[in-house]
Motif scaffolding. Structure first.
Motif, PDB file in Angstrom:
ATOM      1  N   GLY A  58       0.813  -1.211   0.000  1.00 11.66           N
ATOM      2  CA  GLY A  58       0.000   0.000   0.000  1.00 11.66           C
ATOM      3  C   GLY A  58       0.845   1.259   0.000  1.00 11.66           C
ATOM      4  O   GLY A  58       1.967   1.278   0.512  1.00 11.66           O
ATOM      5  N   ASP A  59       0.297   2.326  -0.566  1.00 13.50           N
ATOM      6  CA  ASP A  59       1.039   3.579  -0.681  1.00 13.50           C
ATOM      7  C   ASP A  59       0.646   4.603   0.376  1.00 13.50           C
ATOM      8  O   ASP A  59       1.086   5.743   0.340  1.00 13.50           O
ATOM      9  CB  ASP A  59       0.855   4.180  -2.075  1.00 13.50           C
ATOM     10  CG  ASP A  59      -0.614   4.371  -2.428  1.00 13.50           C
ATOM     11  OD1 ASP A  59      -1.474   4.055  -1.574  1.00 13.50           O
ATOM     12  OD2 ASP A  59      -0.902   4.810  -3.555  1.00 13.50           O
ATOM     13  N   ARG A  60      -0.204   4.195   1.324  1.00  9.25           N
ATOM     14  CA  ARG A  60      -0.601   5.130   2.372  1.00  9.25           C
ATOM     15  C   ARG A  60       0.415   5.129   3.499  1.00  9.25           C
ATOM     16  O   ARG A  60       0.918   4.082   3.899  1.00  9.25           O
ATOM     17  CB  ARG A  60      -1.969   4.749   2.948  1.00  9.25           C
ATOM     18  CG  ARG A  60      -3.113   4.810   1.972  1.00  9.25           C
ATOM     19  CD  ARG A  60      -4.400   4.451   2.681  1.00  9.25           C
ATOM     20  NE  ARG A  60      -5.454   4.101   1.746  1.00  9.25           N
ATOM     21  CZ  ARG A  60      -6.586   3.489   2.102  1.00  9.25           C
ATOM     22  NH1 ARG A  60      -6.780   3.158   3.377  1.00  9.25           N
ATOM     23  NH2 ARG A  60      -7.500   3.193   1.196  1.00  9.25           N
ATOM     24  N   GLU A  61       0.696   6.322   4.030  1.00  5.73           N
ATOM     25  CA  GLU A  61       1.560   6.421   5.195  1.00  5.73           C
ATOM     26  C   GLU A  61       0.720   6.210   6.443  1.00  5.73           C
ATOM     27  O   GLU A  61      -0.406   6.689   6.546  1.00  5.73           O
ATOM     28  CB  GLU A  61       2.229   7.795   5.251  1.00  5.73           C
ATOM     29  CG  GLU A  61       3.225   8.025   4.128  1.00  5.73           C
ATOM     30  CD  GLU A  61       3.952   9.337   4.292  1.00  5.73           C
ATOM     31  OE1 GLU A  61       3.690  10.028   5.306  1.00  5.73           O
ATOM     32  OE2 GLU A  61       4.771   9.675   3.430  1.00  5.73           O
ATOM     33  N   SER A  88      -0.796   6.724   9.956  1.00  8.95           N
ATOM     34  CA  SER A  88      -1.050   7.918  10.755  1.00  8.95           C
ATOM     35  C   SER A  88      -0.383   7.787  12.121  1.00  8.95           C
ATOM     36  O   SER A  88      -0.023   6.693  12.571  1.00  8.95           O
ATOM     37  CB  SER A  88      -2.558   8.112  10.937  1.00  8.95           C
ATOM     38  OG  SER A  88      -3.102   7.036  11.699  1.00  8.95           O
ATOM     39  N   ASP A  93       9.246   4.935   8.663  1.00  4.48           N
ATOM     40  CA  ASP A  93       9.519   5.546   7.358  1.00  4.48           C
ATOM     41  C   ASP A  93      10.989   5.885   7.151  1.00  4.48           C
ATOM     42  O   ASP A  93      11.464   5.922   6.022  1.00  4.48           O
ATOM     43  CB  ASP A  93       8.688   6.823   7.197  1.00  4.48           C
ATOM     44  CG  ASP A  93       7.194   6.547   7.323  1.00  4.48           C
ATOM     45  OD1 ASP A  93       6.749   5.524   6.787  1.00  4.48           O
ATOM     46  OD2 ASP A  93       6.502   7.346   7.967  1.00  4.48           O
ATOM     47  N   TRP A  99      -5.962   0.445   6.546  1.00  3.26           N
ATOM     48  CA  TRP A  99      -5.273   1.689   6.910  1.00  3.26           C
ATOM     49  C   TRP A  99      -4.016   1.974   6.096  1.00  3.26           C
ATOM     50  O   TRP A  99      -3.568   3.124   6.068  1.00  3.26           O
ATOM     51  CB  TRP A  99      -4.922   1.676   8.392  1.00  3.26           C
ATOM     52  CG  TRP A  99      -6.106   1.924   9.272  1.00  3.26           C
ATOM     53  CD1 TRP A  99      -6.753   3.117   9.456  1.00  3.26           C
ATOM     54  CD2 TRP A  99      -6.804   0.960  10.065  1.00  3.26           C
ATOM     55  NE1 TRP A  99      -7.813   2.951  10.324  1.00  3.26           N
ATOM     56  CE2 TRP A  99      -7.863   1.634  10.720  1.00  3.26           C
ATOM     57  CE3 TRP A  99      -6.642  -0.403  10.298  1.00  3.26           C
ATOM     58  CZ2 TRP A  99      -8.733   0.989  11.575  1.00  3.26           C
ATOM     59  CZ3 TRP A  99      -7.508  -1.051  11.153  1.00  3.26           C
ATOM     60  CH2 TRP A  99      -8.544  -0.362  11.780  1.00  3.26           C
ATOM     61  N   LEU A 100      -3.431   0.965   5.471  1.00  2.26           N
ATOM     62  CA  LEU A 100      -2.187   1.206   4.750  1.00  2.26           C
ATOM     63  C   LEU A 100      -2.330   1.080   3.236  1.00  2.26           C
ATOM     64  O   LEU A 100      -1.359   1.254   2.501  1.00  2.26           O
ATOM     65  CB  LEU A 100      -1.091   0.249   5.249  1.00  2.26           C
ATOM     66  CG  LEU A 100      -0.711   0.417   6.727  1.00  2.26           C
ATOM     67  CD1 LEU A 100       0.333  -0.613   7.125  1.00  2.26           C
ATOM     68  CD2 LEU A 100      -0.188   1.829   6.998  1.00  2.26           C
ATOM     69  N   GLY A 101      -3.534   0.752   2.783  1.00  2.22           N
ATOM     70  CA  GLY A 101      -3.798   0.750   1.351  1.00  2.22           C
ATOM     71  C   GLY A 101      -3.321  -0.473   0.594  1.00  2.22           C
ATOM     72  O   GLY A 101      -3.174  -0.416  -0.631  1.00  2.22           O
TER      73      GLY A 101
END
Length: 275
Positions: free
Chosen positions: A120-123, A125, A177, A235-237
């Motif tokens: 997934g490409d979501r960072e 939170s 990250d 949540w992380l895509g």
């Protein structure tokens, strides 16, 4: 996916090597500390520790490349590796059903390999990072108080707790990250990874020591696969290849079901004859 499978091979083989070494080291006197010292003199035990370390590196590489659900299912398949290696080195006889379960695990992983998309490409939170930290602390508390549990549910509860702890590790790897020291020290996911991993090892050891290996390992497999997979998707895509969602769900379910059928190999069985 190659890294995830390599991690499963490392973890599964390490379990058998450490079981052989622990059996040989257990012939002397003394307490747990003496047993550990004798085990550390066995080349098989040291080789098992080295494989665990290598497997963890493969796991990190996999988690940075493919969805968590694929890595989780692959790691659960380490039970199939343990079963096959135990059949060879410990001369454990597998039933036809268990050989079938090994095949089911392989089939499920093949389906996942076909259906999996990129990670997934979501960072993640800040709320998710702190949630992982809170879960890790809760698992540590459970580990410290787990000795007070009794009854048939003890092994299942501790096994699930260990699974949640390892699941926190899987998710936390994705939430880190940057490897710059300043950012690592201020990232709650860093502490979640360390605390969750430590608590998981304590919980699993306690579960296997006084409870049913099969029950504890079943709880471990459920805890370390379903929760992290859901976090990755929601949540992380994490996604599948377009149009292959149903195949990914099927492959995940098949791989986990096969691993559960091999749950007795969560602690490599002791054979009557030395390999």
């Amino acid at each position: 996916m190659v890294c995830a499978l390599a991690a499963a091979v490392c973890f599964g083989t390490a379990t058998v090597l450490q079981a052989i070494a622990a059996r040989q080291a257990g012939t002397g006197g003394g307490g747990e500390a003496a047993l550990l010292l004798r085990a550390l003199r066995q080349w098989r035990y040291l080789a098992g520790l080295a494989l665990d370390g290598l497997g963890f590196l493969f796991q990190i590489a996999a988690l940075r490349s493919i969805p968590i659900y694929a890595v989780s299912a692959a790691l659960a398949s380490s039970l199939a590796v343990t079963a096959v290696v135990a059949a060879r080195l410990l001369r454990v006889r597998l039933s036809g059903t268990e050989w079938g379960a090994v095949g089911v695990v392989c089939a499920g992983l093949a389906l996942l390999g076909v259906a999996s998309g990129p990670e997934g490409d979501r960072e993640g939170s800040d709320a998710l990072k702190w949630a992982m930290f809170a879960i890790a602390v809760a698992m540590l508390v459970l580990a410290l108080l787990g000795g007070r549990l009794s009854g048939r549910m003890r092994a299942l509860v501790l096994g699930l707790g260990a699974g949640f702890g390892f699941g926190v590790v899987e998710v936390s790897v994705r939430l880190i990250d940057s490897l710059r020291p300043a950012e690592l020290l201020t990232n709650p996911a860093t502490y979640a990874l360390l605390i969750g991993g430590g608590a998981a090892f304590i919980l699993l050891t306690s579960a296997l020591q006084r409870g049913s290996v099969t029950t504890a390992t079943a709880g471990l497999v459920i805890g370390e696969t379903i929760g992290p997979a859901a976090v990755g998707v929601i949540w992380l895509g994490d996604r599948t290849r377009e149009g292959f969602s149903w195949l990914a769900v099927l492959g995940f379910a098949v791989a986990v079901a096969g691993a559960l059928a091999l749950a007795r190999f969560g602690e490599a069985p002791v054979a009557a004859e030395e390999a």
